[in-house]
Write an enzyme that holds these catalytic residues in place. Structure first.
Site, mmCIF file in Angstrom:
data_model
loop_
_atom_site.group_PDB
_atom_site.id
_atom_site.type_symbol
_atom_site.label_atom_id
_atom_site.label_comp_id
_atom_site.label_asym_id
_atom_site.label_seq_id
_atom_site.Cartn_x
_atom_site.Cartn_y
_atom_site.Cartn_z
ATOM 1 N N ASN A 13 0.866 -1.174 0.000
ATOM 2 C CA ASN A 13 0.000 0.000 0.000
ATOM 3 C C ASN A 13 0.906 1.228 0.000
ATOM 4 O O ASN A 13 1.411 1.639 1.036
ATOM 5 C CB ASN A 13 -0.894 -0.050 1.243
ATOM 6 N N LYS A 20 3.181 0.899 3.229
ATOM 7 C CA LYS A 20 2.749 -0.099 4.212
ATOM 8 C C LYS A 20 2.743 -1.454 3.523
ATOM 9 O O LYS A 20 2.402 -1.536 2.341
ATOM 10 C CB LYS A 20 1.328 0.211 4.703
ATOM 11 N N ARG A 94 -2.320 -2.015 -3.689
ATOM 12 C CA ARG A 94 -3.451 -1.108 -3.583
ATOM 13 C C ARG A 94 -3.193 0.050 -4.546
ATOM 14 O O ARG A 94 -2.160 0.720 -4.456
ATOM 15 C CB ARG A 94 -3.576 -0.560 -2.161
ATOM 16 N N HIS A 182 -11.693 4.252 -1.030
ATOM 17 C CA HIS A 182 -11.843 3.340 0.111
ATOM 18 C C HIS A 182 -12.810 2.205 -0.236
ATOM 19 O O HIS A 182 -13.398 1.582 0.646
ATOM 20 C CB HIS A 182 -12.391 4.048 1.371
ATOM 21 N N HIS A 216 -16.369 4.987 6.966
ATOM 22 C CA HIS A 216 -14.944 4.639 7.095
ATOM 23 C C HIS A 216 -14.248 5.889 7.621
ATOM 24 O O HIS A 216 -14.050 6.856 6.879
ATOM 25 C CB HIS A 216 -14.392 4.214 5.728
ATOM 26 N N LEU A 217 -13.917 5.882 8.923
ATOM 27 C CA LEU A 217 -13.337 7.074 9.545
ATOM 28 C C LEU A 217 -11.901 6.794 9.977
ATOM 29 O O LEU A 217 -11.645 6.305 11.080
ATOM 30 C CB LEU A 217 -14.183 7.493 10.764
ATOM 31 N N GLY A 220 -8.000 9.499 6.247
ATOM 32 C CA GLY A 220 -8.963 9.813 5.203
ATOM 33 C C GLY A 220 -10.296 9.246 5.673
ATOM 34 O O GLY A 220 -10.326 8.269 6.414
ATOM 35 N N ARG A 249 -7.852 16.893 5.391
ATOM 36 C CA ARG A 249 -8.596 17.329 4.199
ATOM 37 C C ARG A 249 -9.911 17.979 4.595
ATOM 38 O O ARG A 249 -10.578 17.524 5.523
ATOM 39 C CB ARG A 249 -8.880 16.140 3.272
ATOM 40 N N ASP A 290 -4.736 13.955 14.335
ATOM 41 C CA ASP A 290 -4.972 12.675 15.003
ATOM 42 C C ASP A 290 -6.144 12.821 15.985
ATOM 43 O O ASP A 290 -6.142 13.699 16.843
ATOM 44 C CB ASP A 290 -3.685 12.274 15.745
ATOM 45 N N MET A 291 -7.149 11.950 15.861
ATOM 46 C CA MET A 291 -8.346 12.065 16.702
ATOM 47 C C MET A 291 -8.028 11.912 18.186
ATOM 48 O O MET A 291 -8.641 12.567 19.025
ATOM 49 C CB MET A 291 -9.392 11.035 16.261
ATOM 50 N N GLU A 392 -8.384 -3.986 4.849
ATOM 51 C CA GLU A 392 -8.161 -3.786 3.417
ATOM 52 C C GLU A 392 -7.096 -4.745 2.900
ATOM 53 O O GLU A 392 -7.182 -5.238 1.780
ATOM 54 C CB GLU A 392 -7.746 -2.328 3.157
HETATM 55 N N1 LIG Z 1 -8.218 4.554 20.442
HETATM 56 C C1 LIG Z 1 -8.477 5.513 19.554
HETATM 57 N N2 LIG Z 1 -9.341 6.505 19.854
HETATM 58 C C2 LIG Z 1 -9.603 7.481 18.964
HETATM 59 N N3 LIG Z 1 -9.052 7.551 17.741
HETATM 60 C C3 LIG Z 1 -8.196 6.592 17.393
HETATM 61 C C4 LIG Z 1 -7.851 5.521 18.261
HETATM 62 N N4 LIG Z 1 -6.947 4.717 17.634
HETATM 63 C C5 LIG Z 1 -6.746 5.271 16.401
HETATM 64 N N5 LIG Z 1 -7.486 6.393 16.263
HETATM 65 C C6 LIG Z 1 -7.516 7.330 15.139
HETATM 66 O O1 LIG Z 1 -7.617 6.683 13.905
HETATM 67 C C7 LIG Z 1 -7.075 7.550 12.889
HETATM 68 C C8 LIG Z 1 -6.231 6.715 11.923
HETATM 69 O O2 LIG Z 1 -7.047 5.741 11.374
HETATM 70 P P1 LIG Z 1 -6.508 4.692 10.287
HETATM 71 O O3 LIG Z 1 -7.681 3.922 9.817
HETATM 72 O O4 LIG Z 1 -5.373 3.951 10.848
HETATM 73 O O5 LIG Z 1 -6.046 5.721 9.165
HETATM 74 P P2 LIG Z 1 -5.251 5.608 7.806
HETATM 75 O O6 LIG Z 1 -5.296 4.155 7.380
HETATM 76 O O7 LIG Z 1 -6.037 6.507 6.911
HETATM 77 O O8 LIG Z 1 -3.883 6.118 8.083
HETATM 78 C C9 LIG Z 1 -6.289 8.622 13.631
HETATM 79 O O9 LIG Z 1 -7.012 9.831 13.636
HETATM 80 C C10 LIG Z 1 -6.215 8.075 15.046
HETATM 81 O O10 LIG Z 1 -6.182 9.086 16.009
HETATM 82 C C1 LIG Z 2 -8.122 7.305 -0.820
HETATM 83 C C2 LIG Z 2 -7.720 7.718 0.545
HETATM 84 O O1 LIG Z 2 -8.166 8.726 1.036
HETATM 85 O O2 LIG Z 2 -6.900 6.899 1.168
HETATM 86 P P1 LIG Z 2 -6.264 7.102 2.636
HETATM 87 O O3 LIG Z 2 -7.398 7.161 3.617
HETATM 88 O O4 LIG Z 2 -5.394 5.889 2.787
HETATM 89 O O5 LIG Z 2 -5.499 8.400 2.576
HETATM 90 MG MG LIG Z 3 -6.637 3.481 5.914
#
Ligand SMILES: Nc1ncnc2c1ncn2[C@@H]1O[C@H](COP(=O)(O)OP(=O)(O)O)[C@@H](O)[C@H]1O
Ligand SMILES: CC(=O)OP(=O)(O)O
Ligand SMILES: [Mg+2]
Length: 406
Positions: A13, A20, A94, A182, A216-217, A220, A249, A290-291, A392
């Site tokens: 990915n 990744k 991916r 996604h 999907h949160l 992205g 974004r 970061d949440m 994924e």
């Molecule tokens: N325990 C948790 N509580 C709240 N948010 C979390 C927790 N663990 C991960 N996150 C949040 O999930 C988000 C990353 O999600 P992820 O699906 O790994 O993203 P990506 O694959 O797009 O990099 C970050 O905003 C992170 O803060």
């Molecule tokens: C398409 C896309 O937004 O992918 P990611 O969440 O991995 O940045």
């Molecule tokens: Mg992701």
């Protein structure tokens, strides 16, 4: 039978500044090795490789994706497992943008690489890294390579959902339509929901087609409306910028904001592009993407952070309401990815006020920590709220091995 003997897949990915990877057995889901190379192209790179329960870390500059992949393959040699011992039969890539050219996974050949390259104007942040990843991996690994597209699940969107209301000739000439992203996650999660005992018994909702909304949160973020397994609407558009508020974004905005910033704030088009993709969303509003960090700031009384979460949740509620209208009601609302799987406050915040759709969470169920697919709405609710971990990599590995074996 061991994972290696039944065949495994190396899943790659390639993000704009990261790579990744995972070696996974499609039959069992067993992960034999995984890792990430981060900050590619920056002064200080960061590498993490996990295998046999051990973690290998490296801090070193990584110039580009080609060097990143060579580094990863060297780590497999040094820290194990060797790709041969791990039974790697194919590589699954991916690819973020499949444009109008790809509506299903494909075995990669030279022509496919050129077609993915031709889509770079539609996905300047994602497809260049995808192309490099494929080229280098094909050079170094003599097994079938398969491209799995984020857009494929949404290739079947109804015209009314896929069409932007702009000049039709301009749109056709330049490939302007809603593609959606996604898709691998939305497809995997919506199928897992449909197969879940709480849903397959269909004591939920009304009889008839299953009406799902999937959120999907992650960093992205995107929403989809899925009717009996078929995607009928999604929040990302021509690119992964449209829709929900994300880590960095903006999601939806008035397109005239772009003209305003170019004409009156003296920004170039590229600067606005960077602002909206990398300096907006939660980061633009509160300084962090970061949440977990955002929730920390809110707990310490930061009012900008609290506003950022309000904007994030308000957007999500609007989308769930809109998709309920598109589907004619909702049977299951599902949360997935980093935030959706882990942040109970976000889930509770989204459904707050959606009781009129029969959507609510049971506080005790919602607060439980688990990595299983589960229901978090109260017993006997008119509609279900679920949390389903996405995967994924496993979905890509399964599609890859299936094609590679043909
Ligand atoms: N325990 C948790 N509580 C709240 N948010 C979390 C927790 N663990 C991960 N996150 C949040 O999930 C988000 C990353 O999600 P992820 O699906 O790994 O993203 P990506 O694959 O797009 O990099 C970050 O905003 C992170 O803060
Ligand atoms: C398409 C896309 O937004 O992918 P990611 O969440 O991995 O940045
Ligand atoms: Mg992701």
């Amino acid at each position: 039978m061991t994972a290696a003997s039944s065949g495994t897949v190396l899943v790659l990915n390639s993000g704009s500044s990261s790579l990744k990877y995972q070696v996974v057995a499609p039959s069992s889901g067993e992960v034999l090795a995984s890792g990430i190379v981060e900050r590619i192209g920056e002064g200080s790179g960061h590498v993490k490789h996990v295998a046999h329960g051990a973690v290998v870390k490296r801090e070193q500059p990584v110039a580009d994706h080609a060097e990143a992949l060579r580094l990863v393959l060297a780590l497999f040699d040094e820290a194990g497992p060797s790709l041969a011992d791990a039974g790697v039969r194919a590589v699954g890539h991916r690819v973020v943008h499949g444009g109008a050219l790809f509506s299903a996974p494909v075995v990669v050949d030279d022509a496919v690489v050129e077609e993915i390259r031709s889509l770079i104007p539609l996905a300047p942040l994602h497809n260049p890294a995808n192309v490099t990843g494929i080229e280098v991996a094909r050079e170094l690994l003599d097994v079938p390579h398969v491209a799995v597209f984020d857009t494929a699940f949404f290739a079947s969107l109804p015209p009314a959902a896929a069409t932007y209301a702009i000049d039709a000739k301009v749109a056709a000439e330049h490939g302007v339509r809603r593609y959606g992203f996604h898709g691998t996650s939305h497809q995997y999660v919506s199928a897992a929901v449909a197969a879940h005992p709480a849903v397959s018994s269909r004591t939920v909702g009304r009889p008839g087609p299953l009406r799902q909304v999937v959120l999907h949160l992650g960093n992205g973020a995107s929403a989809s409306a899925v009717l009996d397994g078929v995607a009928v609407e999604t929040s990302m558009g021509l690119t992964p910028l449209e829709g929900l508020v994300m880590g960095t974004r903006s999601g939806d905005l008035d397109p005239a904001i772009v003209f305003h910033l170019v004409r009156n704030a003296g920004l170039s088009v590229d600067e606005v592009d960077t602002l909206l993709n990398k300096g907006s969303g939660l980061k633009g509003l509160a300084g962090v993407n970061d949440m977990r960090e955002l929730q920390g700031l809110i707990a310490s009384g930061d009012s900008q952070a609290a506003l950022a979460l309000e904007v994030y949740l308000h957007r999500l509620r609007k989308y769930v309401g809109a998709y309920a209208a598109v589907l004619g009601g909702v049977d299951v609302l599902t949360f997935t990815a980093g935030v959706g799987e882990n942040d109970a406050r976000v889930r509770a915040g989204v459904v707050a006020g959606l009781g009129f759709l029969g959507l609510s969470v049971d506080p005790a169920l919602n607060d439980e920590r688990s990595s299983e697919a589960r229901v978090v709405s109260p017993d006997g609710s008119a509609a279900l709220v679920m949390v389903v971990p996405t995967n994924e990599e496993l979905a890509i590995a399964r599609q890859t091995l299936e094609l590679a074996r043909r």
